[in-house]
Design a protein around this motif. Structure first.
Motif, PDB file in Angstrom:
ATOM      1  N   ILE A   1      -6.576  10.239  62.000  1.00 16.82           N
ATOM      2  CA  ILE A   1      -6.338   9.948  60.587  1.00 16.82           C
ATOM      3  C   ILE A   1      -6.897  11.074  59.724  1.00 16.82           C
ATOM      4  O   ILE A   1      -6.249  11.545  58.786  1.00 16.82           O
ATOM      5  N   LEU A   2      -8.096  11.523  60.080  1.00 11.72           N
ATOM      6  CA  LEU A   2      -8.723  12.589  59.287  1.00 11.72           C
ATOM      7  C   LEU A   2      -7.926  13.885  59.385  1.00 11.72           C
ATOM      8  O   LEU A   2      -7.850  14.658  58.434  1.00 11.72           O
ATOM      9  N   LEU A   3      -7.308  14.087  60.543  1.00 14.39           N
ATOM     10  CA  LEU A   3      -6.474  15.257  60.722  1.00 14.39           C
ATOM     11  C   LEU A   3      -5.265  15.192  59.783  1.00 14.39           C
ATOM     12  O   LEU A   3      -4.871  16.175  59.161  1.00 14.39           O
ATOM     13  N   LYS A   4      -4.707  13.994  59.670  1.00 10.92           N
ATOM     14  CA  LYS A   4      -3.559  13.806  58.779  1.00 10.92           C
ATOM     15  C   LYS A   4      -3.931  14.064  57.327  1.00 10.92           C
ATOM     16  O   LYS A   4      -3.088  14.455  56.529  1.00 10.92           O
ATOM     17  N   LEU A   5      -5.201  13.791  56.998  1.00 12.29           N
ATOM     18  CA  LEU A   5      -5.617  13.916  55.603  1.00 12.29           C
ATOM     19  C   LEU A   5      -6.304  15.252  55.310  1.00 12.29           C
ATOM     20  O   LEU A   5      -6.757  15.481  54.199  1.00 12.29           O
ATOM     21  N   GLU A   6      -6.353  16.093  56.336  1.00 11.52           N
ATOM     22  CA  GLU A   6      -7.079  17.349  56.183  1.00 11.52           C
ATOM     23  C   GLU A   6      -6.597  18.152  54.976  1.00 11.52           C
ATOM     24  O   GLU A   6      -7.405  18.654  54.179  1.00 11.52           O
ATOM     25  N   PHE A   7      -5.299  18.204  54.837  1.00 12.96           N
ATOM     26  CA  PHE A   7      -4.727  18.986  53.739  1.00 12.96           C
ATOM     27  C   PHE A   7      -5.158  18.419  52.392  1.00 12.96           C
ATOM     28  O   PHE A   7      -5.549  19.156  51.494  1.00 12.96           O
ATOM     29  N   ALA A   8      -5.111  17.082  52.283  1.00  8.29           N
ATOM     30  CA  ALA A   8      -5.493  16.431  51.022  1.00  8.29           C
ATOM     31  C   ALA A   8      -6.960  16.704  50.685  1.00  8.29           C
ATOM     32  O   ALA A   8      -7.312  16.971  49.531  1.00  8.29           O
ATOM     33  N   PHE A   9      -7.815  16.667  51.716  1.00 10.73           N
ATOM     34  CA  PHE A   9      -9.238  16.952  51.511  1.00 10.73           C
ATOM     35  C   PHE A   9      -9.428  18.385  51.013  1.00 10.73           C
ATOM     36  O   PHE A   9     -10.140  18.629  50.039  1.00 10.73           O
ATOM     37  N   LYS A  10      -8.772  19.320  51.702  1.00 11.85           N
ATOM     38  CA  LYS A  10      -8.904  20.740  51.348  1.00 11.85           C
ATOM     39  C   LYS A  10      -8.380  21.004  49.953  1.00 11.85           C
ATOM     40  O   LYS A  10      -8.988  21.721  49.165  1.00 11.85           O
ATOM     41  N   ASN A  11      -7.251  20.376  49.662  1.00 14.00           N
ATOM     42  CA  ASN A  11      -6.593  20.558  48.388  1.00 14.00           C
ATOM     43  C   ASN A  11      -7.512  20.220  47.212  1.00 14.00           C
ATOM     44  O   ASN A  11      -7.462  20.844  46.162  1.00 14.00           O
ATOM     45  N   LYS A  12      -8.337  19.197  47.405  1.00 14.70           N
ATOM     46  CA  LYS A  12      -9.223  18.772  46.317  1.00 14.70           C
ATOM     47  C   LYS A  12     -10.652  19.257  46.545  1.00 14.70           C
ATOM     48  O   LYS A  12     -11.549  18.913  45.786  1.00 14.70           O
ATOM     49  N   ASN A  13     -10.805  20.024  47.611  1.00 12.10           N
ATOM     50  CA  ASN A  13     -12.110  20.581  47.929  1.00 12.10           C
ATOM     51  C   ASN A  13     -13.194  19.508  48.073  1.00 12.10           C
ATOM     52  O   ASN A  13     -14.330  19.679  47.626  1.00 12.10           O
ATOM     53  N   HIS A  14     -12.837  18.385  48.675  1.00 10.51           N
ATOM     54  CA  HIS A  14     -13.812  17.320  48.901  1.00 10.51           C
ATOM     55  C   HIS A  14     -14.687  17.635  50.107  1.00 10.51           C
ATOM     56  O   HIS A  14     -14.225  18.244  51.074  1.00 10.51           O
ATOM     57  N   LYS A  15     -15.922  17.189  50.023  1.00 10.99           N
ATOM     58  CA  LYS A  15     -16.812  17.318  51.167  1.00 10.99           C
ATOM     59  C   LYS A  15     -16.728  16.019  51.964  1.00 10.99           C
ATOM     60  O   LYS A  15     -16.721  14.927  51.399  1.00 10.99           O
ATOM     61  N   LEU A  16     -16.660  16.171  53.285  1.00  9.35           N
ATOM     62  CA  LEU A  16     -16.566  14.986  54.128  1.00  9.35           C
ATOM     63  C   LEU A  16     -17.857  14.811  54.907  1.00  9.35           C
ATOM     64  O   LEU A  16     -18.308  15.730  55.589  1.00  9.35           O
ATOM     65  N   GLU A  17     -18.496  13.669  54.747  1.00  8.43           N
ATOM     66  CA  GLU A  17     -19.715  13.401  55.505  1.00  8.43           C
ATOM     67  C   GLU A  17     -19.456  12.274  56.486  1.00  8.43           C
ATOM     68  O   GLU A  17     -19.054  11.183  56.105  1.00  8.43           O
ATOM     69  N   LEU A  18     -19.697  12.588  57.760  1.00 11.53           N
ATOM     70  CA  LEU A  18     -19.373  11.595  58.787  1.00 11.53           C
ATOM     71  C   LEU A  18     -20.627  11.037  59.442  1.00 11.53           C
ATOM     72  O   LEU A  18     -21.582  11.753  59.711  1.00 11.53           O
ATOM     73  N   ASN A  19     -20.588   9.748  59.666  1.00  7.12           N
ATOM     74  CA  ASN A  19     -21.671   9.104  60.395  1.00  7.12           C
ATOM     75  C   ASN A  19     -20.994   8.215  61.443  1.00  7.12           C
ATOM     76  O   ASN A  19     -20.664   7.065  61.181  1.00  7.12           O
ATOM     77  N   ILE A  20     -20.735   8.825  62.573  1.00  5.28           N
ATOM     78  CA  ILE A  20     -19.856   8.183  63.545  1.00  5.28           C
ATOM     79  C   ILE A  20     -20.603   7.807  64.813  1.00  5.28           C
ATOM     80  O   ILE A  20     -21.269   8.644  65.425  1.00  5.28           O
ATOM     81  N   LYS A  21     -20.468   6.565  65.189  1.00  7.28           N
ATOM     82  CA  LYS A  21     -21.037   6.138  66.465  1.00  7.28           C
ATOM     83  C   LYS A  21     -19.911   6.123  67.500  1.00  7.28           C
ATOM     84  O   LYS A  21     -18.796   5.696  67.215  1.00  7.28           O
ATOM     85  N   GLU A  22     -20.229   6.639  68.669  1.00  5.37           N
ATOM     86  CA  GLU A  22     -19.216   6.644  69.739  1.00  5.37           C
ATOM     87  C   GLU A  22     -19.077   5.212  70.261  1.00  5.37           C
ATOM     88  O   GLU A  22     -20.042   4.632  70.760  1.00  5.37           O
ATOM     89  N   LEU A  23     -17.900   4.623  70.107  1.00  4.43           N
ATOM     90  CA  LEU A  23     -17.724   3.221  70.499  1.00  4.43           C
ATOM     91  C   LEU A  23     -16.798   3.094  71.704  1.00  4.43           C
ATOM     92  O   LEU A  23     -15.911   3.933  71.893  1.00  4.43           O
ATOM     93  N   PRO A  24     -16.975   2.057  72.488  1.00  6.62           N
ATOM     94  CA  PRO A  24     -16.054   1.842  73.608  1.00  6.62           C
ATOM     95  C   PRO A  24     -14.657   1.459  73.091  1.00  6.62           C
ATOM     96  O   PRO A  24     -14.530   1.024  71.945  1.00  6.62           O
ATOM     97  N   ASP A  25     -13.650   1.640  73.919  1.00  4.23           N
ATOM     98  CA  ASP A  25     -12.288   1.293  73.500  1.00  4.23           C
ATOM     99  C   ASP A  25     -12.188  -0.190  73.147  1.00  4.23           C
ATOM    100  O   ASP A  25     -12.913  -1.012  73.694  1.00  4.23           O
ATOM    101  N   ILE A  26     -11.268  -0.485  72.211  1.00  2.19           N
ATOM    102  CA  ILE A  26     -11.038  -1.888  71.877  1.00  2.19           C
ATOM    103  C   ILE A  26      -9.548  -2.178  71.967  1.00  2.19           C
ATOM    104  O   ILE A  26      -8.721  -1.259  72.035  1.00  2.19           O
ATOM    105  N   VAL A  27      -9.212  -3.469  71.936  1.00  2.00           N
ATOM    106  CA  VAL A  27      -7.803  -3.855  71.975  1.00  2.00           C
ATOM    107  C   VAL A  27      -7.375  -4.242  70.559  1.00  2.00           C
ATOM    108  O   VAL A  27      -7.882  -5.212  70.001  1.00  2.00           O
ATOM    109  N   ILE A  28      -6.505  -3.445  69.980  1.00  2.00           N
ATOM    110  CA  ILE A  28      -6.017  -3.754  68.623  1.00  2.00           C
ATOM    111  C   ILE A  28      -4.578  -3.295  68.465  1.00  2.00           C
ATOM    112  O   ILE A  28      -4.021  -2.631  69.325  1.00  2.00           O
TER     113      ILE A  28
END
Ligand code: ADP
Length: 258
Positions: free
Chosen positions: A118-145
């Motif tokens: 998803i972030l890859l898809k929005l990369e252009f939009a982020f760059k375009n507005k020069n937004h800073k992205l701060e990530l706090n990501i926990k590595e999670l096991p796969d889920i069923v969704i």
């Protein structure tokens, strides 16, 4: 109130009393109004691009338009067609959700990978507005969704954060899990939402500033679709905002471990 009544009889077939039913009409009335408002909104949303397309094509059909101006007009028409296509797509999706026609595909998904995509898809939009992205990501096991459904919810929320934050903003995204829920939080330091608008923000077509939303290509349906998808999932979506300071949207997805 709508009132209905009927007598009832005892064993000896004598009238023993009267049953009176008071039916509260306020809900029905409310629904009816909502329906009318919805149709009015859809008509209005379609009318605007149609008017634009019509006037631009009419001008194009007049002779004496140079190539460059012609191209410019065609670009406008193309954009308006895209807008109508987006609107119709969102409306169809809402209608499918309403009639419970959405087929939920349950598949094994890495939520970490999904977020990355998803972030890859929005990369252009982020760059375009020069937004800073701060990530706090926990590595999670796969889920069923249902991958597409959840992707759409997350995409809507993050693109709103990007859209409704002035240039050089900061957007924080966190992915964690707690008890039986996966928790995704998107926090921006953007324009925020006035308190009086917050309680209606998940309604179809409700927008704080129609003009701004339109300019940014919004249909006014993103959050209502996100909410409906989350409800279908027995998940939650919560929005907190302070006008002029920023907005936080949090979604909780029930955990179905692989
Ligand atoms: P739209 O297509 O207009 O973006 P949404 O349903 O996604 O429709 O959002 C509804 C409205 O909520 C937006 O028009 C905007 O006014 C407000 N909104 C949504 N997200 C944010 C945000 N992160 N910051 C400020 N306002 C927001």
């Amino acid at each position: 109130y709508k009132v209905k009544y009927a007598p009832f009889k005892d064993e000896g077939n004598n009238i023993a009393g009267l049953i009176i039913v008071f039916q509260d009409m306020t809900n029905e009335h409310k629904l009816d109004n909502m329906r009318k408002e919805f149709v009015a909104n859809v008509s209005h949303e379609l009318k605007t691009p149609i008017t634009t397309i019509k006037s631009y094509t009419e001008t194009l059909m007049d002779n004496g338009i140079d190539n460059e101006t012609g191209k410019m007009f065609l670009t406008v028409i193309d954009n308006e067609c895209d807008r109508m296509a987006r609107l119709v797509k969102d409306l169809l999706q809402l209608s499918n959700l309403d009639y419970k026609k959405t087929v939920w595909k349950k598949e094994e998904v890495s939520i970490n990978k999904l977020l990355e995509d998803i972030l890859l898809k929005l990369e252009f939009a982020f760059k375009n507005k020069n937004h800073k992205l701060e990530l706090n990501i926990k590595e999670l096991p796969d889920i069923v969704i249902d991958k597409d459904g959840i992707e759409q919810v997350i995409l809507n929320i993050i693109s709103n954060a990007v859209k409704y934050t002035e240039d050089n903003g900061t957007i924080e995204i966190s992915l964690t899990d707690e008890n039986n829920f996966i928790n995704i939080k998107v926090k921006d330091n953007g324009i925020g939402i006035p308190e009086e608008d917050q309680k209606r923000i998940f309604e179809r077509f409700y927008r704080v500033e129609k003009g701004r939303s339109r300019e940014l290509g919004g249909t006014g349906l993103g959050l209502s679709i996100a909410k409906q998808i989350m409800e279908a999932y027995q998940g939650q979506i919560v929005l907190n905002s302070k006008f002029g300071e920023g907005t936080t949207v949090e979604i909780k997805i029930p955990y179905e471990k692989v």
